[in-house]
Design an enzyme around this catalytic site. Structure first.
Site, short mmCIF file in Angstrom:
data_model
loop_
_atom_site.label_atom_id
_atom_site.label_comp_id
_atom_site.label_asym_id
_atom_site.label_seq_id
_atom_site.Cartn_x
_atom_site.Cartn_y
_atom_site.Cartn_z
N THR A 1 -16.47 0.80 3.43
CA THR A 1 -15.00 0.95 3.59
C THR A 1 -14.69 2.45 3.63
O THR A 1 -15.54 3.28 3.31
CB THR A 1 -14.23 0.36 2.38
N ASP B 1 0.86 -1.20 0.00
CA ASP B 1 0.00 0.00 0.00
C ASP B 1 0.88 1.23 0.00
O ASP B 1 2.12 1.13 0.12
CB ASP B 1 -0.91 0.00 1.26
N TYR C 1 -13.89 5.99 -13.57
CA TYR C 1 -13.98 4.74 -12.79
C TYR C 1 -14.64 3.64 -13.62
O TYR C 1 -14.15 2.50 -13.66
CB TYR C 1 -14.76 5.03 -11.52
N ASP D 1 3.58 1.83 -4.73
CA ASP D 1 2.62 2.52 -5.60
C ASP D 1 2.37 1.59 -6.78
O ASP D 1 3.30 1.28 -7.53
CB ASP D 1 3.22 3.85 -6.07
N VAL D 2 1.13 1.12 -6.95
CA VAL D 2 0.86 0.12 -7.99
C VAL D 2 1.05 0.66 -9.41
O VAL D 2 1.08 -0.12 -10.36
CB VAL D 2 -0.57 -0.49 -7.87
N LYS E 1 -12.65 0.27 -14.54
CA LYS E 1 -13.15 -1.01 -13.98
C LYS E 1 -13.68 -1.92 -15.08
O LYS E 1 -13.57 -3.15 -14.99
CB LYS E 1 -14.21 -0.74 -12.93
N1 LIG Z 1 -16.05 0.13 -1.34
C1 LIG Z 1 -16.83 -0.10 -2.37
O1 LIG Z 1 -18.05 0.16 -2.34
C2 LIG Z 1 -16.26 -0.70 -3.63
C3 LIG Z 1 -17.16 -1.11 -4.61
C4 LIG Z 1 -16.67 -1.68 -5.78
C5 LIG Z 1 -15.30 -1.85 -5.95
N2 LIG Z 1 -14.46 -1.43 -4.98
C6 LIG Z 1 -13.01 -1.62 -5.22
O2 LIG Z 1 -12.43 -2.34 -4.16
C7 LIG Z 1 -11.04 -1.98 -4.05
C8 LIG Z 1 -10.74 -1.62 -2.61
O3 LIG Z 1 -11.50 -0.47 -2.26
P1 LIG Z 1 -11.89 -0.10 -0.76
O4 LIG Z 1 -13.32 0.27 -0.79
O5 LIG Z 1 -11.41 -1.13 0.19
O6 LIG Z 1 -11.08 1.26 -0.62
P2 LIG Z 1 -10.03 1.79 0.48
O7 LIG Z 1 -9.79 3.21 0.16
O8 LIG Z 1 -10.49 1.43 1.85
O9 LIG Z 1 -8.73 0.93 0.16
C9 LIG Z 1 -8.01 1.12 -1.02
C10 LIG Z 1 -6.54 1.05 -0.68
O10 LIG Z 1 -5.80 1.22 -1.90
C11 LIG Z 1 -4.67 2.01 -1.59
N3 LIG Z 1 -4.16 2.68 -2.79
C12 LIG Z 1 -4.72 3.72 -3.47
N4 LIG Z 1 -3.91 4.08 -4.46
C13 LIG Z 1 -2.83 3.27 -4.43
C14 LIG Z 1 -1.64 3.16 -5.21
N5 LIG Z 1 -1.39 3.99 -6.22
N6 LIG Z 1 -0.75 2.18 -4.89
C15 LIG Z 1 -0.98 1.36 -3.85
N7 LIG Z 1 -2.08 1.41 -3.07
C16 LIG Z 1 -2.99 2.37 -3.37
C17 LIG Z 1 -5.17 3.03 -0.57
O11 LIG Z 1 -4.11 3.60 0.16
C18 LIG Z 1 -6.10 2.16 0.28
O12 LIG Z 1 -5.42 1.61 1.40
C19 LIG Z 1 -10.83 -0.84 -5.04
O13 LIG Z 1 -10.27 -1.33 -6.23
C20 LIG Z 1 -12.23 -0.32 -5.29
O14 LIG Z 1 -12.37 0.31 -6.54
C21 LIG Z 1 -14.89 -0.87 -3.83
#
Ligand SMILES: NC(=O)c1ccc[n+]([C@@H]2O[C@H](COP(=O)([O-])OP(=O)(O)OC[C@H]3O[C@@H](n4cnc5c(N)ncnc54)[C@H](O)[C@@H]3O)[C@@H](O)[C@H]2O)c1
Length: 249
Positions: free
Chosen positions: A191, A38, A156, A64-65, A160
């Site tokens: 989240t 992360d 987004y 950083d991904v 996605k």
């Molecule tokens: N929460 C929702 O409703 C939801 C719905 C559909 C999809 N998603 C997907 O699920 C995944 C996780 O989301 P979440 O809700 O747990 O969010 P979150 O913000 O709680 O966690 C995402 C994590 O990714 C990290 N991150 C962001 N940019 C980064 C980078 N460049 N390099 C490394 N790490 C990075 C952040 O620091 C964070 O810890 C995401 O891909 C999101 O698009 C979430």
């Protein structure tokens, strides 16, 4: 401790928070050695410490991904520490609520870089080790928004949706090379990312969800657990929706 991921070595991106954090705990509790990556180092270290207290084996690596050299470092660190990579969960992601005219080029490129390019870089960097394992699995976390459209999240939806088809393409490419690749499509999940959305937006989505509530991060992690375990050994290039029924309407 369970054993559904015994002998697996799993990299989980965005593992410091939300859905990724749930994956890290669950995968470690099912016997995997877990590499949490992360940008949020303090939170990532806390997740790893908590897993250690639960009796699991995990390390944290800053990443950083969107950076190819960071991916090289994650792969090297994982193999140095655990000797292999069997499992990759491309989970890190960000969202912008911006429509076609509101979105900026910087905003668009950032979402695509993290949500789309980062997923490809992860597959590319880890693939040699995944193939070598003879029994590799990748889960790419897309979204229900990678399957259906809504107004006002142009970058987004684009990123996605790309993850969904990159998963099918890569799944087909590696189907006879010992690596299974699937995508998971969450609906609204409680989240920190979801908390950045407005109360009205959350209310609208919750009302639209047939189950009438948000999902929990663990609802997504349990799907990925199945897909990364040998129970899913005939499943590849497929998409799995976890959304309380939202996408069925
Ligand atoms: N929460 C929702 O409703 C939801 C719905 C559909 C999809 N998603 C997907 O699920 C995944 C996780 O989301 P979440 O809700 O747990 O969010 P979150 O913000 O709680 O966690 C995402 C994590 O990714 C990290 N991150 C962001 N940019 C980064 C980078 N460049 N390099 C490394 N790490 C990075 C952040 O620091 C964070 O810890 C995401 O891909 C999101 O698009 C979430």
């Amino acid at each position: 401790m369970g054993e559904r991921l015994k002998d697996k070595v799993a990299i989980i991106t965005g593992g410091a928070s939300g859905i990724g954090e749930a994956h890290a705990h669950l995968f470690a509790n099912e016997g995997a050695k877990v590499v949490v990556t992360d940008l949020q180092d303090d939170l990532g270290e806390k997740v790893v410490a908590a897993i250690g207290k639960e009796g699991g084996d995990a390390i944290y690596v800053h990443q950083d991904v969107t950076s190819e050299s960071d991916w090289d470092n994650v792969v090297k660190t994982t193999i140095d520490k655990y000797g292999a990579i069997t499992t990759l969960v491309n989970n890190a992601g960000v969202a912008n609520i911006s429509g076609v005219e509101e979105e900026t080029l910087d905003g668009f490129n950032r979402v695509v870089a993290i949500c789309q390019t980062g997923v490809w870089l992860g597959m590319k960097a880890c693939m040699p080790a995944l193939k070598k394992s003879g029994n590799g699995a990748i889960v790419n976390i897309s979204s229900l928004y990678g399957i259906i459209g809504t107004p006002s999240m142009i970058s987004y939806h684009g990123a996605k949706g790309a993850v969904r088809l990159m998963t099918k393409s890569a799944g087909l490419e590696y189907a006879r090379q010992g690596v299974r690749i699937n995508s998971v499509h969450p609906g609204i999940i409680e989240t920190p990312l979801a908390k950045t959305l407005s109360a009205e937006y959350i209310e609208m989505i919750t009302e639209t969800t047939p189950m009438g509530r948000m999902g929990e991060p663990m609802d997504i992690a349990t799907m990925s657990l199945f897909l990364c375990s040998d129970e899913a050994k005939f499943i590849t290039a497929s998409e799995f929706v976890v959304d309380g029924g939202w996408g069925a309407q």
